[in-house]
Design a protein around this motif. Structure first.
Motif, PDB file in Angstrom:
ATOM      1  N   PHE A 120       0.986  -1.134  -0.086  1.00 56.63           N
ATOM      2  CA  PHE A 120      -0.144   0.015   0.092  1.00 56.63           C
ATOM      3  C   PHE A 120       0.923   1.314  -0.153  1.00 56.63           C
ATOM      4  N   VAL A 121       2.149   1.155   0.597  1.00 55.52           N
ATOM      5  CA  VAL A 121       2.959   2.074   0.737  1.00 55.52           C
ATOM      6  C   VAL A 121       4.376   1.492   1.255  1.00 55.52           C
ATOM      7  N   GLU A 122       5.091   1.874   0.667  1.00 54.85           N
ATOM      8  CA  GLU A 122       6.581   1.354   0.741  1.00 54.85           C
ATOM      9  C   GLU A 122       7.182   2.479   1.786  1.00 54.85           C
ATOM     10  N   LEU A 123       7.410   1.736   3.228  1.00 53.87           N
ATOM     11  CA  LEU A 123       8.218   2.886   4.212  1.00 53.87           C
ATOM     12  C   LEU A 123       9.504   2.458   4.883  1.00 53.87           C
ATOM     13  N   PRO A 124      10.326   3.315   5.187  1.00 48.26           N
ATOM     14  CA  PRO A 124      11.694   2.752   5.933  1.00 48.26           C
ATOM     15  C   PRO A 124      11.093   1.726   7.083  1.00 48.26           C
ATOM     16  N   ALA A 125      12.205   0.827   7.251  1.00 47.49           N
ATOM     17  CA  ALA A 125      11.946  -0.246   8.146  1.00 47.49           C
ATOM     18  C   ALA A 125      11.939   0.637   9.519  1.00 47.49           C
ATOM     19  N   ARG A 126      11.068   0.104  10.604  1.00 42.70           N
ATOM     20  CA  ARG A 126      11.049   0.617  11.942  1.00 42.70           C
ATOM     21  C   ARG A 126      10.691   1.952  12.148  1.00 42.70           C
ATOM     22  N   ILE A 127       9.567   2.210  11.205  1.00 40.02           N
ATOM     23  CA  ILE A 127       9.273   3.600  11.298  1.00 40.02           C
ATOM     24  C   ILE A 127       8.487   3.669  12.715  1.00 40.02           C
ATOM     25  N   ASP A 128       8.402   4.851  13.435  1.00 37.35           N
ATOM     26  CA  ASP A 128       7.574   5.100  14.993  1.00 37.35           C
ATOM     27  C   ASP A 128       6.179   4.964  14.565  1.00 37.35           C
ATOM     28  N   LEU A 129       5.624   3.743  15.217  1.00 31.73           N
ATOM     29  CA  LEU A 129       3.997   3.712  15.080  1.00 31.73           C
ATOM     30  C   LEU A 129       3.235   4.120  16.336  1.00 31.73           C
ATOM     31  N   ARG A 134       2.365  10.205  13.323  1.00 35.35           N
ATOM     32  CA  ARG A 134       3.707   9.848  13.055  1.00 35.35           C
ATOM     33  C   ARG A 134       4.039   9.008  11.601  1.00 35.35           C
ATOM     34  N   TYR A 135       3.180   7.933  11.906  1.00 41.47           N
ATOM     35  CA  TYR A 135       2.801   7.011  10.227  1.00 41.47           C
ATOM     36  C   TYR A 135       2.855   8.047   9.470  1.00 41.47           C
ATOM     37  N   TRP A 136       1.652   8.642   9.282  1.00 41.49           N
ATOM     38  CA  TRP A 136       1.118   9.691   8.107  1.00 41.49           C
ATOM     39  C   TRP A 136       2.138  10.729   7.788  1.00 41.49           C
ATOM     40  N   GLY A 137       3.170  10.989   8.553  1.00 42.77           N
ATOM     41  CA  GLY A 137       4.182  12.097   8.359  1.00 42.77           C
ATOM     42  C   GLY A 137       5.040  11.354   7.190  1.00 42.77           C
ATOM     43  N   LYS A 138       5.384  10.151   7.547  1.00 44.89           N
ATOM     44  CA  LYS A 138       5.956   9.434   6.734  1.00 44.89           C
ATOM     45  C   LYS A 138       5.166   8.941   5.232  1.00 44.89           C
ATOM     46  N   ALA A 139       4.068   8.580   5.460  1.00 47.04           N
ATOM     47  CA  ALA A 139       3.402   7.901   4.369  1.00 47.04           C
ATOM     48  C   ALA A 139       2.986   8.830   3.302  1.00 47.04           C
ATOM     49  N   LYS A 140       2.305  10.092   3.853  1.00 47.70           N
ATOM     50  CA  LYS A 140       1.686  10.835   2.977  1.00 47.70           C
ATOM     51  C   LYS A 140       2.280  11.044   1.488  1.00 47.70           C
ATOM     52  N   SER A 141       3.740  11.217   1.725  1.00 54.26           N
ATOM     53  CA  SER A 141       4.482  11.625   0.470  1.00 54.26           C
ATOM     54  C   SER A 141       4.506  10.607  -0.673  1.00 54.26           C
ATOM     55  N   ARG A 142       4.096   9.440  -0.012  1.00 51.55           N
ATOM     56  CA  ARG A 142       4.640   8.110  -0.856  1.00 51.55           C
ATOM     57  C   ARG A 142       3.211   7.515  -1.316  1.00 51.55           C
ATOM     58  N   VAL A 143       2.196   7.653  -0.738  1.00 50.52           N
ATOM     59  CA  VAL A 143       0.983   6.766  -0.922  1.00 50.52           C
ATOM     60  C   VAL A 143      -0.044   7.225  -2.003  1.00 50.52           C
ATOM     61  N   PHE A 144       0.060   8.370  -2.259  1.00 53.29           N
ATOM     62  CA  PHE A 144      -0.672   9.035  -3.539  1.00 53.29           C
ATOM     63  C   PHE A 144      -0.128   8.512  -5.183  1.00 53.29           C
ATOM     64  N   ARG A 145       0.198   7.263  -4.955  1.00 53.64           N
ATOM     65  CA  ARG A 145       0.700   6.868  -6.147  1.00 53.64           C
ATOM     66  C   ARG A 145       0.167   5.406  -6.517  1.00 53.64           C
ATOM     67  N   THR A 146       0.338   5.006  -7.756  1.00 54.81           N
ATOM     68  CA  THR A 146      -0.380   3.732  -7.842  1.00 54.81           C
ATOM     69  C   THR A 146       0.716   2.519  -7.766  1.00 54.81           C
ATOM     70  N   THR A 147       0.285   1.390  -7.665  1.00 57.03           N
ATOM     71  CA  THR A 147       0.844   0.544  -7.238  1.00 57.03           C
ATOM     72  C   THR A 147       2.128   0.290  -8.238  1.00 57.03           C
ATOM     73  N   GLU A 148       1.537   0.269  -9.519  1.00 58.22           N
ATOM     74  CA  GLU A 148       2.723   0.258 -10.612  1.00 58.22           C
ATOM     75  C   GLU A 148       3.768   1.339 -10.420  1.00 58.22           C
ATOM     76  N   GLU A 149       3.330   2.255  -9.775  1.00 57.91           N
ATOM     77  CA  GLU A 149       4.462   3.448  -9.582  1.00 57.91           C
ATOM     78  C   GLU A 149       5.196   3.024  -8.732  1.00 57.91           C
ATOM     79  N   ILE A 150       4.833   2.625  -7.424  1.00 58.46           N
ATOM     80  CA  ILE A 150       5.412   2.206  -6.345  1.00 58.46           C
ATOM     81  C   ILE A 150       6.185   1.197  -6.498  1.00 58.46           C
ATOM     82  N   MET A 151       5.940  -0.036  -7.281  1.00 57.58           N
ATOM     83  CA  MET A 151       6.897  -1.054  -7.827  1.00 57.58           C
ATOM     84  C   MET A 151       7.946  -0.561  -8.698  1.00 57.58           C
ATOM     85  N   GLU A 152       7.890   0.358  -9.447  1.00 56.14           N
ATOM     86  CA  GLU A 152       9.044   0.926 -10.138  1.00 56.14           C
ATOM     87  C   GLU A 152       9.795   1.532  -9.531  1.00 56.14           C
TER      88      GLU A 152
END
Ligand SMILES: Cc1cc2nc3c(=O)[nH]c(=O)nc-3n(C[C@H](O)[C@H](O)[C@H](O)COP(=O)(O)OP(=O)(O)OC[C@H]3O[C@@H](n4cnc5c(N)ncnc54)[C@H](O)[C@@H]3O)c2cc1C
Lengths: 154, 263
Positions: A120-129, A134-152
């Motif tokens: 759903f989103v690629e995040l660095p290991a061991r992020i603060d949950l 705190r999660y959203w702070g890291k996720a929001k810049s990476r999650v508005f992409r399609t799976t294809e873009e994330i995989m690329e």
């Protein structure tokens, strides 16, 4: 390499993968492996522990109805899935990875080879949950992409 | 060999088979939801998702919520797949902001579950209500589970939970707050009760949301008043009890003084 050298495996279908598309997904991920069957087990212990009501079981049964080729059993998951694999001439079991402690425990006992679902989103290991923020702070810049873009980018 | 049938002539046929196979589940609750399981139903719902309308109206009981939760919970739809579908419906990703943000709550709770496992049943932190865990009752009160409190919101929501296996997020938050804060019941009892009736019942989203309401996984307890309840319930519930009173009436300070006397 002759045909017999190719591994055989069965798919353990659990309650977080009730769509036919996961069967194709797991099959593709477990390349070089011949999938010889798929089984779902209504877990008697889970039904009793969580006191699941009839409508939940009916919902799952209706999902399974649209998954032709999957054998449906009830009872002890580890026992039933092992017996199913054995009857299909293998001990190898593949399934979709889950975060549920119940499914993880059963998978461990079965020696399952887990296949991860698309991220759903690629995040660095061991992020603060500790908090969603705190999660959203890291996720929001990476999650508005399609799976294809994330995989690329992975 | 305990093999179940998998081909049925009709929905009634399927229901009868499961009722016979699992009398204990029928004894918990014999209702069957109008929500159908299966990929076809999930795809039809996904087609209807309107991310922009969702962002505007999701907090209202009659808002454009997706009702995808039972399908996401059971992997009939994938989380990434659902996000992709939402993004495909808008010309700019920012127009699907709220929906992707809510899907992220599910991802977040699953990540927390992966980290803590069975400890998802333990208080993550102390209550911030001025009360200790021991001050809360271990079991659900019968008048709540029997939908006999006399309050229209509570009883109506409990019946809806039993009959459909679904509640709007606002109803879940408010019903959970009523159970934990007004009735002073441990969140674990409420969470277990929800799990047995929700079609999307899931220890990650369910238990951690109950903890969020309770304040064992947040900085403060979630509470509401009658004015707030009426704002989101679209006229379906008033929050009044039989006889005219309401446990939810008053300003927030008055309610807090009543339900958190030691805070
Ligand atoms: C006390 C309580 C218990 C809950 N128990 C569960 C549960 O057992 N299973 C469950 O899936 N959700 C649970 N939720 C979260 C949320 O209420 C439901 O996911 C949502 O109401 C489902 O309706 P929908 O599909 O129409 O949601 P929409 O608003 O249309 O959202 C789309 C999807 O995003 C996800 N989502 C939305 N809001 C949340 C949220 N707050 N937390 C986690 N995921 C969210 C869900 O997968 C949902 O299907 C609970 C919330 C509370 C307050």
């Amino acid at each position: 390499m002759n045909e017999n050298a190719r591994d055989k495996a069965v798919i353990w279908v659990h309650d977080e993968m009730l769509s036919l598309s996961w069967l194709g997904y797991v099959r593709r991920a477990a390349e070089r492996t011949e999938i010889v069957g798929a089984v779902f087990v209504f877990d008697d212990t889970w039904v009793a522990d969580e006191r699941l009501s009839l409508k939940r079981l009916v919902f799952m049964a209706e999902c399974l109805e649209q998954m032709p080729g999957v054998e449906v059993r009830r009872g002890d998951v580890v026992q039933e899935v092992s017996a199913f694999a054995e009857a299909h001439g293998t001990t190898r079991i593949v399934s979709l990875a889950s975060t549920s402690p119940r499914l993880r425990r059963q998978g461990e006992q079965l020696g399952v080879d887990w296949v991860c679902e698309p991220p759903f989103v690629e995040l660095p290991a061991r992020i603060d949950l500790k908090r969603f923020s705190r999660y959203w702070g890291k996720a929001k810049s990476r999650v508005f992409r399609t799976t294809e873009e994330i995989m690329e980018q992975a | 060999m305990p093999t179940l049938r998998r081909d049925f002539e009709s929905r009634d046929d399927l229901i009868a088979h499961y009722r016979e196979q699992f009398p204990e589940a029928a004894a918990v609750s014999d209702w069957v939801s109008d929500t159908r399981g299966g990929r076809d139903a999930a795809e039809a719902l996904l087609d209807n998702v309107d991310p922009v309308e969702y962002g505007r109206t999701r907090n209202h009981l009659s808002g454009a919520v997706t009702r995808l939760s039972p399908y996401l919970r059971h992997g009939v739809l994938g989380l990434a797949e659902t996000r992709d579908a939402a993004l495909a419906k808008v010309d700019d990703p920012s127009r699907a902001y709220k929906l992707v943000n809510e899907l992220a709550w599910r991802d977040y709770y699953r990540r927390v579950l992966a980290e803590i496992g069975d400890a998802v049943w333990d208080d993550r932190e102390p209550y911030k209500t001025g009360l200790d865990a021991e001050d809360y009752a271990d079991d659900m009160p019968d008048d709540v589970t029997n939908a006999e409190t006399g309050n229209d919101f509570v009883d109506g929501s409990v019946r809806e939970l039993y009959e459909t296996g679904y509640l709007h997020n606002q109803q879940r938050m408010k019903l959970a707050a009523y159970v934990v804060h007004w009735r002073r019941v441990r969140w674990q009892a409420g969470a277990a009760w929800f799990l047995s009736h929700l079609l999307d019942g899931d220890v990650a989203s369910n238990n951690l949301s109950w903890q969020w309401v309770a304040s064992t996984f947040s900085h403060q307890p979630y509470i509401f008043n009658q004015e707030n309840l009426r704002q989101w319930m679209g006229g379906r519930f008033t929050g009044d009890s039989v006889g005219g009173g309401s446990p939810f009436r008053g300003e927030y300070d008055e309610i807090k003084a009543r339900i958190f006397p030691r805070a």
